[in-house]
Design a protein around this motif. Structure first.
Motif, PDB file in Angstrom:
ATOM      1  N   ASN A  14       0.179  10.254  12.335  1.00  0.00           N
ATOM      2  CA  ASN A  14      -0.871   9.226  12.369  1.00  0.00           C
ATOM      3  C   ASN A  14      -0.570   8.136  13.393  1.00  0.00           C
ATOM      4  O   ASN A  14      -0.642   6.955  13.105  1.00  0.00           O
ATOM      5  CB  ASN A  14      -1.113   8.612  10.996  1.00  0.00           C
ATOM      6  N   ASN A  15      -0.215   8.543  14.611  1.00  0.00           N
ATOM      7  CA  ASN A  15      -0.010   7.560  15.667  1.00  0.00           C
ATOM      8  C   ASN A  15      -1.323   7.258  16.380  1.00  0.00           C
ATOM      9  O   ASN A  15      -1.339   6.616  17.412  1.00  0.00           O
ATOM     10  CB  ASN A  15       1.013   8.077  16.688  1.00  0.00           C
ATOM     11  N   GLY A  16      -2.423   7.728  15.827  1.00  0.00           N
ATOM     12  CA  GLY A  16      -3.731   7.526  16.438  1.00  0.00           C
ATOM     13  C   GLY A  16      -4.091   6.062  16.571  1.00  0.00           C
ATOM     14  O   GLY A  16      -4.674   5.648  17.578  1.00  0.00           O
ATOM     15  N   VAL A  17      -3.744   5.253  15.599  1.00  0.00           N
ATOM     16  CA  VAL A  17      -4.065   3.821  15.640  1.00  0.00           C
ATOM     17  C   VAL A  17      -3.289   3.153  16.762  1.00  0.00           C
ATOM     18  O   VAL A  17      -3.838   2.380  17.554  1.00  0.00           O
ATOM     19  CB  VAL A  17      -3.753   3.155  14.278  1.00  0.00           C
ATOM     20  N   GLY A  18      -1.991   3.471  16.851  1.00  0.00           N
ATOM     21  CA  GLY A  18      -1.169   2.868  17.906  1.00  0.00           C
ATOM     22  C   GLY A  18      -1.630   3.300  19.288  1.00  0.00           C
ATOM     23  O   GLY A  18      -1.686   2.495  20.223  1.00  0.00           O
ATOM     24  N   LEU A  19      -1.973   4.582  19.424  1.00  0.00           N
ATOM     25  CA  LEU A  19      -2.446   5.075  20.717  1.00  0.00           C
ATOM     26  C   LEU A  19      -3.796   4.459  21.077  1.00  0.00           C
ATOM     27  O   LEU A  19      -4.057   4.162  22.251  1.00  0.00           O
ATOM     28  CB  LEU A  19      -2.538   6.598  20.691  1.00  0.00           C
ATOM     29  N   LEU A  20      -4.642   4.253  20.079  1.00  0.00           N
ATOM     30  CA  LEU A  20      -5.934   3.615  20.316  1.00  0.00           C
ATOM     31  C   LEU A  20      -5.737   2.200  20.845  1.00  0.00           C
ATOM     32  O   LEU A  20      -6.364   1.794  21.835  1.00  0.00           O
ATOM     33  CB  LEU A  20      -6.770   3.595  19.030  1.00  0.00           C
ATOM     34  N   LEU A  21      -4.855   1.459  20.202  1.00  0.00           N
ATOM     35  CA  LEU A  21      -4.600   0.075  20.644  1.00  0.00           C
ATOM     36  C   LEU A  21      -3.996   0.044  22.044  1.00  0.00           C
ATOM     37  O   LEU A  21      -4.364  -0.804  22.868  1.00  0.00           O
ATOM     38  CB  LEU A  21      -3.687  -0.626  19.643  1.00  0.00           C
ATOM     39  N   SER A  72      -8.242 -13.417  28.398  1.00  0.00           N
ATOM     40  CA  SER A  72      -8.181 -14.073  27.088  1.00  0.00           C
ATOM     41  C   SER A  72      -9.262 -13.521  26.160  1.00  0.00           C
ATOM     42  O   SER A  72      -9.006 -13.228  24.989  1.00  0.00           O
ATOM     43  CB  SER A  72      -8.353 -15.585  27.291  1.00  0.00           C
ATOM     44  N   ARG A  73     -10.478 -13.394  26.685  1.00  0.00           N
ATOM     45  CA  ARG A  73     -11.589 -12.878  25.895  1.00  0.00           C
ATOM     46  C   ARG A  73     -11.310 -11.428  25.459  1.00  0.00           C
ATOM     47  O   ARG A  73     -11.507 -11.067  24.298  1.00  0.00           O
ATOM     48  CB  ARG A  73     -12.881 -12.980  26.721  1.00  0.00           C
ATOM     49  N   GLU A  74     -10.854 -10.590  26.348  1.00  0.00           N
ATOM     50  CA  GLU A  74     -10.548  -9.195  26.027  1.00  0.00           C
ATOM     51  C   GLU A  74      -9.381  -9.102  25.043  1.00  0.00           C
ATOM     52  O   GLU A  74      -9.380  -8.234  24.173  1.00  0.00           O
ATOM     53  CB  GLU A  74     -10.232  -8.397  27.298  1.00  0.00           C
ATOM     54  N   ALA A  75      -8.437 -10.009  25.163  1.00  0.00           N
ATOM     55  CA  ALA A  75      -7.307 -10.016  24.223  1.00  0.00           C
ATOM     56  C   ALA A  75      -7.792 -10.359  22.823  1.00  0.00           C
ATOM     57  O   ALA A  75      -7.364  -9.748  21.832  1.00  0.00           O
ATOM     58  CB  ALA A  75      -6.234 -10.999  24.682  1.00  0.00           C
ATOM     59  N   ARG A  76      -8.699 -11.357  22.725  1.00  0.00           N
ATOM     60  CA  ARG A  76      -9.260 -11.702  21.420  1.00  0.00           C
ATOM     61  C   ARG A  76     -10.074 -10.523  20.852  1.00  0.00           C
ATOM     62  O   ARG A  76      -9.982 -10.193  19.673  1.00  0.00           O
ATOM     63  CB  ARG A  76     -10.112 -12.969  21.510  1.00  0.00           C
ATOM     64  N   ARG A  77     -10.872  -9.892  21.731  1.00  0.00           N
ATOM     65  CA  ARG A  77     -11.662  -8.739  21.287  1.00  0.00           C
ATOM     66  C   ARG A  77     -10.731  -7.597  20.843  1.00  0.00           C
ATOM     67  O   ARG A  77     -10.977  -6.966  19.802  1.00  0.00           O
ATOM     68  CB  ARG A  77     -12.561  -8.266  22.418  1.00  0.00           C
ATOM     69  N   ALA A  78      -9.695  -7.344  21.571  1.00  0.00           N
ATOM     70  CA  ALA A  78      -8.737  -6.294  21.200  1.00  0.00           C
ATOM     71  C   ALA A  78      -8.038  -6.651  19.891  1.00  0.00           C
ATOM     72  O   ALA A  78      -7.805  -5.779  19.040  1.00  0.00           O
ATOM     73  CB  ALA A  78      -7.707  -6.086  22.312  1.00  0.00           C
ATOM     74  N   ALA A  79      -7.725  -7.920  19.698  1.00  0.00           N
ATOM     75  CA  ALA A  79      -7.089  -8.362  18.451  1.00  0.00           C
ATOM     76  C   ALA A  79      -8.039  -8.148  17.274  1.00  0.00           C
ATOM     77  O   ALA A  79      -7.613  -7.688  16.198  1.00  0.00           O
ATOM     78  CB  ALA A  79      -6.674  -9.819  18.556  1.00  0.00           C
ATOM     79  N   ARG A  80      -9.355  -8.476  17.485  1.00  0.00           N
ATOM     80  CA  ARG A  80     -10.339  -8.246  16.419  1.00  0.00           C
ATOM     81  C   ARG A  80     -10.470  -6.752  16.107  1.00  0.00           C
ATOM     82  O   ARG A  80     -10.518  -6.345  14.941  1.00  0.00           O
ATOM     83  CB  ARG A  80     -11.699  -8.822  16.807  1.00  0.00           C
ATOM     84  N   ARG A  81     -10.516  -5.929  17.150  1.00  0.00           N
ATOM     85  CA  ARG A  81     -10.602  -4.485  16.932  1.00  0.00           C
ATOM     86  C   ARG A  81      -9.364  -3.963  16.198  1.00  0.00           C
ATOM     87  O   ARG A  81      -9.482  -3.139  15.285  1.00  0.00           O
ATOM     88  CB  ARG A  81     -10.747  -3.753  18.265  1.00  0.00           C
ATOM     89  N   ALA A  82      -8.213  -4.457  16.621  1.00  0.00           N
ATOM     90  CA  ALA A  82      -6.971  -4.025  15.962  1.00  0.00           C
ATOM     91  C   ALA A  82      -6.980  -4.446  14.496  1.00  0.00           C
ATOM     92  O   ALA A  82      -6.591  -3.673  13.614  1.00  0.00           O
ATOM     93  CB  ALA A  82      -5.766  -4.613  16.675  1.00  0.00           C
ATOM     94  N   LYS A  83      -7.455  -5.653  14.215  1.00  0.00           N
ATOM     95  CA  LYS A  83      -7.529  -6.118  12.829  1.00  0.00           C
ATOM     96  C   LYS A  83      -8.507  -5.264  12.037  1.00  0.00           C
ATOM     97  O   LYS A  83      -8.237  -4.874  10.904  1.00  0.00           O
ATOM     98  CB  LYS A  83      -7.942  -7.580  12.778  1.00  0.00           C
ATOM     99  N   ASP A  84      -9.668  -4.940  12.646  1.00  0.00           N
ATOM    100  CA  ASP A  84     -10.649  -4.089  11.962  1.00  0.00           C
ATOM    101  C   ASP A  84     -10.058  -2.705  11.660  1.00  0.00           C
ATOM    102  O   ASP A  84     -10.233  -2.167  10.566  1.00  0.00           O
ATOM    103  CB  ASP A  84     -11.925  -3.939  12.810  1.00  0.00           C
ATOM    104  N   VAL A  85      -9.367  -2.154  12.657  1.00  0.00           N
ATOM    105  CA  VAL A  85      -8.769  -0.825  12.470  1.00  0.00           C
ATOM    106  C   VAL A  85      -7.694  -0.874  11.384  1.00  0.00           C
ATOM    107  O   VAL A  85      -7.649  -0.005  10.501  1.00  0.00           O
ATOM    108  CB  VAL A  85      -8.197  -0.297  13.799  1.00  0.00           C
ATOM    109  N   THR A  86      -6.839  -1.878  11.396  1.00  0.00           N
ATOM    110  CA  THR A  86      -5.788  -1.968  10.375  1.00  0.00           C
ATOM    111  C   THR A  86      -6.383  -2.245   8.998  1.00  0.00           C
ATOM    112  O   THR A  86      -5.888  -1.719   8.001  1.00  0.00           O
ATOM    113  CB  THR A  86      -4.753  -3.054  10.722  1.00  0.00           C
ATOM    114  N   ASP A  87      -7.455  -3.068   8.939  1.00  0.00           N
ATOM    115  CA  ASP A  87      -8.115  -3.300   7.651  1.00  0.00           C
ATOM    116  C   ASP A  87      -8.715  -2.008   7.104  1.00  0.00           C
ATOM    117  O   ASP A  87      -8.583  -1.694   5.919  1.00  0.00           O
ATOM    118  CB  ASP A  87      -9.204  -4.368   7.784  1.00  0.00           C
ATOM    119  N   GLU A  88      -9.379  -1.250   7.986  1.00  0.00           N
ATOM    120  CA  GLU A  88      -9.968   0.020   7.570  1.00  0.00           C
ATOM    121  C   GLU A  88      -8.877   0.990   7.115  1.00  0.00           C
ATOM    122  O   GLU A  88      -9.008   1.651   6.090  1.00  0.00           O
ATOM    123  CB  GLU A  88     -10.754   0.626   8.733  1.00  0.00           C
TER     124      GLU A  88
END
Length: 174
Positions: A18-25, A51-67
């Motif tokens: 399950n390294n899919g999440v890490g590879l996605l990020l 900065s904007r892309e980093a925040r967006r990537a952080a939100r996506r990473a949080k969404d993925v980890t929450d899911e």
């Protein structure tokens, strides 16, 4: 000592862990970085975009980890309820077998008590019959003028065999 692996066939099997999440990020970060580097923009705009892309990537990473956390929590709960259900069935089976054994032990104790009482009654009846027989023998002996000592009764004597009689207990009168 060198080993030659040319003749050997080596098979390596790797399990996807399950390294899919890490590879996605990692892919998101590399893609965002490449897009920012190759886009024609000033330094300030590039920094803001990063900065904007980093925040967006952080939100996506949080969404993925929450899911992923929600899925994992659901799997854990299903596994726990399955184990609880199996454990409950095993407990019920053990309890029903314990109850069956207890009932069998109780029934065997009751049967043993009844058998003992039957044996004690039979022994008492035998003792009473023996005493009545001896008393009758003594009375008969005293009436016929014999001594008052009770002697062996005909049933008390062992059957004779061999030179004195036959195996069936009859004697030769010759």
């Amino acid at each position: 000592m060198a080993r030659d692996y040319d003749d050997d066939r080596v098979v390596v099997i790797e399990k996807d862990s399950n390294n899919g999440v890490g590879l996605l990020l990692l892919g998101l970060a590399l893609g965002a970085g490449a897009a920012l580097l190759f886009a024609p923009a000033s330094g300030r705009e590039t920094r803001e975009r990063i900065s904007r892309e980093a925040r967006r990537a952080a939100r996506r990473a949080k969404d993925v980890t929450d899911e992923f956390g929600d899925k994992l929590a659901g799997q854990v709960e299903r596994a726990r309820s399955g184990v609880d259900e199996r454990l409950g069935r095993a407990r019920n089976a053990v309890n029903s077998r314990v109850d069956a054994v207890n009932e069998a032990v109780s029934a065997s104790r009751d049967a043993a008590r009844e058998a003992r009482a039957d044996i004690e009654r039979a022994v008492a009846n035998s003792k009473r019959a023996y005493a009545d027989g001896r008393r009758a023998y003594s009375e008969r002996a005293s009436r016929s003028g014999m001594s008052g000592e009770p002697g062996p009764m005909a049933d008390d004597r062992a059957p004779r065999g061999g030179a004195e009689g036959h195996a069936d207990g009859s004697a030769d009168d010759a």
